[in-house]
Design an enzyme around this catalytic site. Structure first.
Site, PDB file in Angstrom:
ATOM      1  N   MET A 160      11.637  -5.167   2.096  1.00 15.75           N
ATOM      2  CA  MET A 160      12.941  -4.882   2.680  1.00 15.75           C
ATOM      3  C   MET A 160      13.351  -3.430   2.474  1.00 15.75           C
ATOM      4  SD  MET A 160      16.694  -6.398   2.041  1.00 15.75           S
ATOM      5  CE  MET A 160      17.150  -4.972   1.078  1.00 15.75           C
ATOM      6  N   ARG A 177     -35.496  -2.668   1.942  1.00  9.86           N
ATOM      7  CA  ARG A 177     -35.659  -3.847   2.797  1.00  9.86           C
ATOM      8  C   ARG A 177     -36.778  -3.587   3.788  1.00  9.86           C
ATOM      9  NH1 ARG A 177     -29.357  -3.103   2.875  1.00  9.86           N
ATOM     10  NH2 ARG A 177     -30.289  -1.037   2.765  1.00  9.86           N
ATOM     11  N   SER A 227     -33.071  -9.423  -9.633  1.00  6.42           N
ATOM     12  CA  SER A 227     -32.057  -8.630  -8.955  1.00  6.42           C
ATOM     13  C   SER A 227     -31.119  -9.607  -8.263  1.00  6.42           C
ATOM     14  CB  SER A 227     -32.711  -7.696  -7.934  1.00  6.42           C
ATOM     15  OG  SER A 227     -31.716  -6.993  -7.237  1.00  6.42           O
ATOM     16  N   TYR A 239     -28.599  -2.302 -14.268  1.00  5.05           N
ATOM     17  CA  TYR A 239     -28.236  -1.358 -13.213  1.00  5.05           C
ATOM     18  C   TYR A 239     -27.500  -2.052 -12.082  1.00  5.05           C
ATOM     19  CZ  TYR A 239     -32.086  -3.218 -10.405  1.00  5.05           C
ATOM     20  OH  TYR A 239     -32.898  -4.046  -9.697  1.00  5.05           O
ATOM     21  N   ASN A 290     -25.084 -11.149  -1.849  1.00  7.72           N
ATOM     22  CA  ASN A 290     -24.635 -11.536  -0.504  1.00  7.72           C
ATOM     23  C   ASN A 290     -25.034 -12.982  -0.242  1.00  7.72           C
ATOM     24  OD1 ASN A 290     -23.825  -8.936  -0.267  1.00  7.72           O
ATOM     25  ND2 ASN A 290     -25.432  -8.306   1.152  1.00  7.72           N
ATOM     26  N   ASP A 291     -26.333 -13.258  -0.401  1.00  7.22           N
ATOM     27  CA  ASP A 291     -26.788 -14.630  -0.175  1.00  7.22           C
ATOM     28  C   ASP A 291     -26.287 -15.573  -1.264  1.00  7.22           C
ATOM     29  OD1 ASP A 291     -28.132 -15.141   2.229  1.00  7.22           O
ATOM     30  OD2 ASP A 291     -29.790 -13.853   1.600  1.00  7.22           O
ATOM     31  N   LYS A 335       9.654   0.284  -9.230  1.00  9.84           N
ATOM     32  CA  LYS A 335      10.887   1.063  -9.177  1.00  9.84           C
ATOM     33  C   LYS A 335      11.774   0.743 -10.371  1.00  9.84           C
ATOM     34  CE  LYS A 335      12.110   1.745  -4.889  1.00  9.84           C
ATOM     35  NZ  LYS A 335      12.558   1.176  -3.601  1.00  9.84           N
ATOM     36  N   ARG A 390      17.804  -2.430  -3.566  1.00  9.79           N
ATOM     37  CA  ARG A 390      16.480  -1.905  -3.251  1.00  9.79           C
ATOM     38  C   ARG A 390      15.416  -2.890  -3.677  1.00  9.79           C
ATOM     39  NH1 ARG A 390      16.698   3.534  -6.790  1.00  9.79           N
ATOM     40  NH2 ARG A 390      15.285   4.338  -5.196  1.00  9.79           N
ATOM     41  N   ARG A 410       7.741   7.739  -9.663  1.00 11.43           N
ATOM     42  CA  ARG A 410       6.543   6.897  -9.695  1.00 11.43           C
ATOM     43  C   ARG A 410       5.343   7.819  -9.697  1.00 11.43           C
ATOM     44  NH1 ARG A 410       7.539   4.700  -3.648  1.00 11.43           N
ATOM     45  NH2 ARG A 410       7.539   6.719  -2.655  1.00 11.43           N
ATOM     46  N   HIS A 462     -17.247  -8.574  11.362  1.00 11.17           N
ATOM     47  CA  HIS A 462     -18.679  -8.325  11.151  1.00 11.17           C
ATOM     48  C   HIS A 462     -18.986  -6.833  11.244  1.00 11.17           C
ATOM     49  CE1 HIS A 462     -22.898  -7.910  12.479  1.00 11.17           C
ATOM     50  NE2 HIS A 462     -23.103  -8.866  11.570  1.00 11.17           N
ATOM     51  N   GLY A 473       6.654  -2.781   4.270  1.00 12.28           N
ATOM     52  CA  GLY A 473       6.744  -4.166   4.712  1.00 12.28           C
ATOM     53  C   GLY A 473       7.791  -4.916   3.928  1.00 12.28           C
ATOM     54  N   GLU A 511     -30.692 -15.433  -5.667  1.00 16.17           N
ATOM     55  CA  GLU A 511     -29.723 -15.525  -4.578  1.00 16.17           C
ATOM     56  C   GLU A 511     -29.486 -16.962  -4.140  1.00 16.17           C
ATOM     57  OE1 GLU A 511     -31.209 -13.174  -1.293  1.00 16.17           O
ATOM     58  OE2 GLU A 511     -33.273 -13.570  -1.884  1.00 16.17           O
ATOM     59  N   ARG A 564     -38.515  -5.103  -1.560  1.00 18.03           N
ATOM     60  CA  ARG A 564     -38.438  -6.536  -1.276  1.00 18.03           C
ATOM     61  C   ARG A 564     -39.385  -6.894  -0.145  1.00 18.03           C
ATOM     62  NH1 ARG A 564     -32.906  -8.841   0.937  1.00 18.03           N
ATOM     63  NH2 ARG A 564     -33.588  -7.739   2.794  1.00 18.03           N
ATOM     64  N   CYS A 614     -28.030  -6.100  -6.251  1.00 14.51           N
ATOM     65  CA  CYS A 614     -28.316  -5.309  -5.062  1.00 14.51           C
ATOM     66  C   CYS A 614     -27.529  -5.785  -3.848  1.00 14.51           C
ATOM     67  CB  CYS A 614     -29.803  -5.310  -4.761  1.00 14.51           C
ATOM     68  SG  CYS A 614     -30.430  -6.944  -4.341  1.00 14.51           S
TER      69      CYS A 614
HETATM   70  P1  ADP Z   1      12.004   3.423  -0.740  1.00 11.42           P
HETATM   71  O1  ADP Z   1      11.270   2.454  -1.568  1.00 11.42           O
HETATM   72  O2  ADP Z   1      11.802   3.246   0.712  1.00 11.42           O
HETATM   73  O3  ADP Z   1      11.838   4.820  -1.205  1.00 11.42           O
HETATM   74  P2  ADP Z   1      14.551   3.449  -2.049  1.00 11.42           P
HETATM   75  O4  ADP Z   1      15.083   2.207  -2.627  1.00 11.42           O
HETATM   76  O5  ADP Z   1      13.967   4.397  -2.992  1.00 11.42           O
HETATM   77  O6  ADP Z   1      13.551   3.061  -0.913  1.00 11.42           O
HETATM   78  O7  ADP Z   1      15.751   4.111  -1.300  1.00 11.42           O
HETATM   79  C1  ADP Z   1      15.843   4.697  -0.058  1.00 11.42           C
HETATM   80  C2  ADP Z   1      16.679   5.955  -0.176  1.00 11.42           C
HETATM   81  O8  ADP Z   1      17.955   5.659  -0.682  1.00 11.42           O
HETATM   82  C3  ADP Z   1      16.075   6.957  -1.123  1.00 11.42           C
HETATM   83  O9  ADP Z   1      16.219   8.238  -0.585  1.00 11.42           O
HETATM   84  C4  ADP Z   1      16.896   6.803  -2.366  1.00 11.42           C
HETATM   85  O10 ADP Z   1      16.922   7.979  -3.101  1.00 11.42           O
HETATM   86  C5  ADP Z   1      18.257   6.439  -1.811  1.00 11.42           C
HETATM   87  N1  ADP Z   1      19.009   5.649  -2.767  1.00 11.42           N
HETATM   88  C6  ADP Z   1      18.660   4.474  -3.292  1.00 11.42           C
HETATM   89  N2  ADP Z   1      19.569   4.049  -4.187  1.00 11.42           N
HETATM   90  C7  ADP Z   1      20.530   4.991  -4.229  1.00 11.42           C
HETATM   91  C8  ADP Z   1      21.723   5.131  -4.975  1.00 11.42           C
HETATM   92  N3  ADP Z   1      22.105   4.229  -5.868  1.00 11.42           N
HETATM   93  N4  ADP Z   1      22.476   6.232  -4.761  1.00 11.42           N
HETATM   94  C9  ADP Z   1      22.088   7.163  -3.858  1.00 11.42           C
HETATM   95  N5  ADP Z   1      20.972   7.090  -3.136  1.00 11.42           N
HETATM   96  C10 ADP Z   1      20.189   6.011  -3.310  1.00 11.42           C
HETATM   97 MG    MG Z   2      12.302   5.552  -2.812  1.00 10.26          MG
END
Ligand code: ADP
Ligand code: MG
Ligand code: MG
Length: 908
Positions: free
Chosen positions: A108, A575, A799, A886, A803-804, A27, A97, A353, A469, A106, A780, A631, A866
């Site tokens: 924040m 095999r 070859s 190969y 795995n082994d 970002k 952010r 992105r 497994h 996962g 192997e 084999r 292989c």
């Molecule tokens: P995510 O990674 O979950 O997309 P973001 O950091 O991009 O999280 O932000 C979540 C939301 O908040 C997005 O819709 C983003 O456009 C908005 N947002 C983030 N920063 C700002 C900002 N400075 N002003 C306005 N909106 C923001």
């Molecule tokens: Mg975003």
């Protein structure tokens, strides 16, 4: 090294580190990049991921450098925005952010409107001229901050909000007045005080540092760890933190917020694709509170929606946005996923992105962009993630067919499978032997279930993760698999099964979708994969740049045909034991194993010879002159032993000996550590007649197919008796490659090669034909790798049975590693599961040594791989580097390997 980089406003964007994802995260790097090319980006700064790593290592302390750098960067933002952080009359508000190198659920959640407190809220009201907006922003902030940073349950706040709405008879949040919201803020603050025993932070700097700390800490949250493990993300990357001046999409009807893709991420079609909302902030678009509107008029009309598109409602901002789309695509030369906000008519870019896409869209975009001249052919090849092709390489459920979904597990191995429920491996085998399609359902699988997994269309387990497994073996076999479906309970005595609330009996039909983890009742129709269209085009391009050949691991005619359709250029591993398990043969195999002496074994082997020969005839015919590595018998004999009394009686009958005697013999074969026991070439050394029979079957088959081809070419003429038949035009000669497994010493190979050579000579004499053939070995065992120079005196090819080789080098049994391997990957001891992706620095060294020493002895030595790794792109890249000839992969992985091999060659 700088710990903080500013962007926007007067910031200089010429520091490459600021635009380096490994430093400022995805970002942050892209915000800097966008600001650098002159796009409207609200000013801000990024704290490097290195600081996160340092913070976590130092036990949660901010460094003095960081404190100083943040203070300085804040001044930059204040100057650019013309507002001051924490100032009562015209406060600067910011978002905080997270942003790792790759986007990662996962981590924040974003905190918006940070910098509001009891004083600044009044300033915001004054400058915006909108009391309601100010109090709404403040209450959203308290709620978000309390949830994300202070760790309070956001339900507490939802509840308070609901009560206010109920008391006033409101239906929508929008009906809340400024007074309502102000009262709500007071309540929210009380909730915080009650829950935490301290007040909601009024000091804006405390707010900021609290949020920064929360982002850093989130890198080690359980959610993040699980995600990292599933996606092979190393623990030492850390996450960057982005602090950015707020812009407001919720300042009335001339404000808006939205998300967009520069091309359709599902189909790849070249058309802007996105959603937006008037008078909305942040996540409103994706949160599903209001129904978002279409971005373009065309999309709105296609969907038959009435709410105006942005193109229609805000033509000026839209035109500006469309120009930004084009600019970004040209700049990044790839499809972009964008977040934007319009504040009172002014467009602001908040994120860009490279957009995620389906495999289908990835192929289309790569081919289209190359055709458009935006990228060249090699970039197109490099653009497509080989592993993503997996989605397209299995029979998939017909998307138009109805589904009766019973429950869900992990999408462990893609593809769709329908069949009768069977609850153990033997039943799977016997039912499939009589022509039934079966789905094997187990609590979890073990190596003893392999024959059942092989016989089944798909595998469902109640326990076990993505590297259990069942999951690993199923992926290797190309069997669809749903693992860890906790809603499945098996009553093995009653031979019944519960999935969710519904009960099934063994023999009832279910369908699995290995790509989604869905379990469905009955049979859902499927469609077969094909390498047509964009897929075919990209494969053709890839083949132009590939150096290594791609073979397949296959032995059944169906698998061989499938692999050829996918472009396999030979068999890297057939095999032979898989053929031993087949229906009627297992009896003869058991008789052979349990025989007391060589004579007894030979008698049973005689029964097996015609069966094996016909297998090889089929393989050679199907592969039509492509090289085939076969084999000789590898697994420990006890794997073939009878289990039930019934089976013992059957074998005893056939062999004409007593059951007790048989059982004693079976007990003698028991091993404590079969992986390192009486298996591989050790079988050939102790019972040469087994390998002799197999070699005979191979050569007889090769002669038969060659003669048939030669006859076919001469229009069915009588045999000419010539010593070396000419291959048919278009078909190469059959050149069997006989492979001896688990060799550790030159002498082993020398002895067994003698058996093979003698057999070849005898067969050629009998048939009056002489054929070329190769004898080689699997590498192997570490000893084999180290002694490769000597072994190559005997071997014409190596070859790598990785795995082994992985098991024996790491001293880790693949089948027993489930309990600790996940933890090892979690703690970063192994970057990835070494059975999925080659441990390049360890096992890879042995491969390199063996390749070098082998070729020093015999420069023309053919080298291949292989193991399961032959279908893994990272491992394939390594094979290219060490100059293997190969790679060999399971049939469904052949296209993946073709693309990965081309990418490896291009990356050099
Ligand atoms: P995510 O990674 O979950 O997309 P973001 O950091 O991009 O999280 O932000 C979540 C939301 O908040 C997005 O819709 C983003 O456009 C908005 N947002 C983030 N920063 C700002 C900002 N400075 N002003 C306005 N909106 C923001
Ligand atoms: Mg975003
Ligand atoms: Mg988010």
């Amino acid at each position: 090294m700088k710990t903080v980089y500013t962007f926007g406003g007067g910031a200089t964007h010429d520091d490459a580190r600021a635009r380096d994802k490994t430093v400022t995260g995805g970002k942050g790097a892209n915000l800097a990049e966008m600001a650098g090319i002159g796009l409207p980006v609200p000013p801000g700064f990024t704290i490097t991921a290195e600081e996160c790593v340092r913070y976590l290592r130092d036990g949660g302390d901010f460094s003095p450098e960081l404190r100083e750098a943040v203070t300085e960067a804040l001044v930059h933002v204040e100057r650019t925005a013309g507002k001051t952080f924490g100032e009562a009359s015209d406060p600067l508000l910011v978002s905080v952010r997270s942003g790792a190198r790759v986007s990662m659920p996962g981590m924040m959640d974003t905190v918006l409107n940070l910098g509001l407190n009891d004083e600044t809220v009044a300033g915001l009201a004054a400058t915006s001229g909108d009391e309601r907006f100010a109090w709404d922003s403040y209450r959203r902030f308290i709620q978000m901050y309390s949830d994300v940073v202070l760790g309070l349950d956001h339900g507490l706040f939802e509840e308070a909000l609901e009560i206010v709405k109920e008391d006033n008879g409101y239906f929508n949040d929008t009906e809340l007045t400024a007074e309502n919201l102000q009262a709500l803020v007071a309540q929210y603050k009380q909730i915080v005080a009650d829950e935490l025993g301290r007040d909601f932070p009024q000091d804006v700097h405390e707010q900021l540092w609290g949020a920064i700390r929360a982002v850093f800490d989130s890198w080690d949250s359980d959610r993040a760890k699980v995600y990292r493990r599933l996606n092979d993300i190393p623990a030492d990357w850390g996450t960057a933190v982005n602090v950015q001046a707020m812009v407001f999409g919720n300042m009335g009807e001339t404000s808006a917020t939205g998300v967009a893709f520069t091309r359709d991420p599902a189909t790849g079609e070249k058309a802007y694709y996105g959603e937006w909302l008037v008078n909305a902030q942040g996540e409103d678009v994706v949160a599903g509170i209001r129904t978002p509107q279409y971005l373009t008029r065309a999309a709105r009309e296609r969907a038959g929606a009435s709410a105006p598109s942005m193109e229609e409602a805000m033509p000026e901002a839209y035109a500006e946005l469309a120009a930004v789309f084009d600019l970004l695509e040209k700049h990044y030369k790839d499809m972009q996923d964008i977040e934007f906000t319009v504040e009172r008519g002014k467009l602001w870019m908040l994120q860009t992105r490279t957009g995620k896409r389906t495999a289908k869209a990835a192929l289309k975009m790569a081919v289209d962009m190359a055709d458009e001249g935006l990228i060249d052919e090699t970039t197109a090849i490099l653009r497509v993630d080989p592993m993503a092709l997996d989605q397209l390489l299995h029979p998939t459920l017909d998307p138009d067919a109805p589904r009766d979904v019973l429950g869900k597990g992990l999408p462990a191995s893609p593809g769709a499978a329908s069949g009768k429920i069977v609850l153990d491996a033997d039943t799977a085998e016997s039912w499939s032997g009589r022509g039934d399609k079966v789905v094997l359902v187990r609590v979890e699988t073990s190596p003893e279930d392999i024959h059942g997994m092989h016989a089944a269309q798909g595998i469902l387990t109640a326990r076990g993760g993505m590297t259990s497994h069942a999951a690993v073996v199923a992926r290797g076999m190309g069997r669809p698999c749903v693992s860890g479906a906790s809603g499945v309970s098996i009553d093995i005595k009653a031979r019944t099964l519960k999935i969710g609330a519904r009960e099934f009996a063994e023999g009832d039909v279910i369908t699995l979708d290995g790509a989604t983890g869905e379990i469905m009742a009955g049979e859902v129709p499927t469609i077969q994969p094909e390498l047509a269209g964009d897929f075919g085009t990209l494969m053709e391009w890839a083949d132009k740049y590939r150096r290594m050949k791609v073979r397949t691991n296959a032995e059944t005619p169906a698998d061989c045909r499938m692999a050829r359709r996918f472009g396999a250029e030979g068999i890297g591993l057939a095999r032979t034991e898989h053929m031993f398990f087949d229906g009627a043969r297992i009896g003869a195999v058991r008789q052979m194993i349990l025989a007391d002496d060589e004579a007894g074994r030979r008698k049973a082997l005689e029964r097996l010879l015609p069966e094996q020969r016909s297998d090889f005839v089929e393989i050679f015919t199907t592969m039509a002159g492509l090289p085939c590595t076969i084999r000789l018998l590898d697994p420990p004999l006890h794997e073939f032993l009878p289990h039930s009394d019934e089976e013992f009686e059957e074998v005893a009958d056939a062999a004409g000996i007593g059951v007790d005697h048989l059982k004693r013999r079976a007990a003698e074969l028991h091993e404590f550590n079969p992986m390192l026991g009486h298996r591989g070439c050790r079988l050939g050394i102790t019972y040469p007649e087994i390998y002799e029979m197999q070699a005979r079957a191979i050569f007889e088959a090769a002669c038969e197919v060659t003669l048939r081809q030669a006859q076919g070419a001469r229009g069915g003429d009588e045999e000419s008796g010539s010593a070396r038949p000419e291959p048919v035009e278009g078909l190469g000669a059959v050149v069997p490659e006989v492979m001896i497994p688990l060799v550790g010493t030159r002498k082993e190979l020398a002895l067994l090669k003698q058996v093979v050579d003698e057999t070849a000579r005898t067969v050629f004499e009998e048939k009056g034909v002489t054929l070329d053939y190769l004898v080689g070995t699997m590498i192997e065992l570490p000893r084999a790798a180290l002694m490769a120079g000597a072994i190559a005196e005997e071997a014409m090819f190596f070859s790598f049975g990785t795995n082994d080789l992985t098991q024996t080098t790491l001293g880790v049994s693949r089948d027993d590693s489930a309990n600790f391997l996940a933890v090892y990957v979690d703690k970063g001891i192994y970057a990835r599961d070494p059975f999925v992706s080659l441990d390049i620095e360890g096992v890879g060294q042995l491969v390199e040594i063996a390749a070098e020493r082998g070729r020093a002895t015999r420069p023309e030595l053919k080298l291949g791989i292989c193991g399961e790794h032959g279908g893994d792109p990272a491992s394939i890249a390594f094979c290219e580097k060490v100059g293997l000839d190969y790679v060999s992969a399971s049939p469904y992985r052949v296209p993946i390997a073709r693309l990965a091999a081309a990418q490896a060659a291009l990356r050099g």
